[in-house]
Scaffold this active site. Sequence first.
Site, short mmCIF file in Angstrom:
data_model
loop_
_atom_site.label_atom_id
_atom_site.label_comp_id
_atom_site.label_asym_id
_atom_site.label_seq_id
_atom_site.Cartn_x
_atom_site.Cartn_y
_atom_site.Cartn_z
CG ASP A 102 28.92 139.34 118.15
OD1 ASP A 102 29.48 137.81 117.56
OD2 ASP A 102 29.44 139.92 117.14
CG ASN B 278 28.67 131.93 111.24
OD1 ASN B 278 27.32 132.45 111.35
ND2 ASN B 278 29.70 133.47 110.99
#
Length: 239
Positions: free
Chosen positions: A16, A64
């Site tokens: 991330d 996503n």
Amino acid sequence: MSNEKKPLNHLAIIMDGNGRWAKKRHKPRFMGHKEGMNNIRRIALAANDLGIKVLTLYAFSTENWGRPTDEVNYLMKLPINFFDKFMPELMEKNVRVNIMGYADELPEKTSQITQKAMADTANNTGMILNFAFNYGSRREMISGVKKIAQQVKTGKLSLDEINENLFAKELMTAKLAPYEDPDLLIRTSGEERISNFLLWQIAYTEFSFTKKLWPDFNEEDLKKLIEEYQTRDRRFGKV
Ligand code: FPP
């Protein structure tokens, strides 16, 4: 570094912070993803040197798809770029590639490249570099439940035969046997959540959160977190 003290067979990473890495440098988000992709090489080679058996990387979640189209399109091209660039090195290091996720929903080229990477490295016997790509853990579990329910419905299986081992065999991580469950899960960028990643498999996993953004996370950071992991007392619910 010795990996004998406390076995670290399966390491999972939630990569991330690519977007924030780019923002800090006044660059577009895709530059963060590009740098993030290059960092996969660095960390995969380090993990391989450390004797890790399975490295699972959360590269694209089923959630996503909700990102802007340009970004999704860019992310879908990353496996193509990654394997174009690094396949010779993965072969040289005897790394086996596995991709887990809903492959039939990927763009054709991406799907082809990932299938080819798996086929080309299928006979390699070293570390498994396992990408979670278009992966979501709740959906994975529901798929598993459906497969089991179907077998019960057709009489192939009785209710009493359903147990944890049987369920685990229906998950995408079954291919990683005997290292289906991560020993350590690292998330970069300071966020401390799991985001629908390996929910069943992390029942006894140790967690490590670091503030470093993924493109900045290097071999030294990895070694430090592993050393810290090795000081932990894993009891698996026992005393
Ligand atoms: C999270 O950062 C990162 C991603 C959603 C993508 C991760 C993908 C890669 C590092 C490359 C994948 C490569 C291959 C070969 C499959 P973010 O965009 O959420 O960052 P932010 O939270 O700072 O915005």
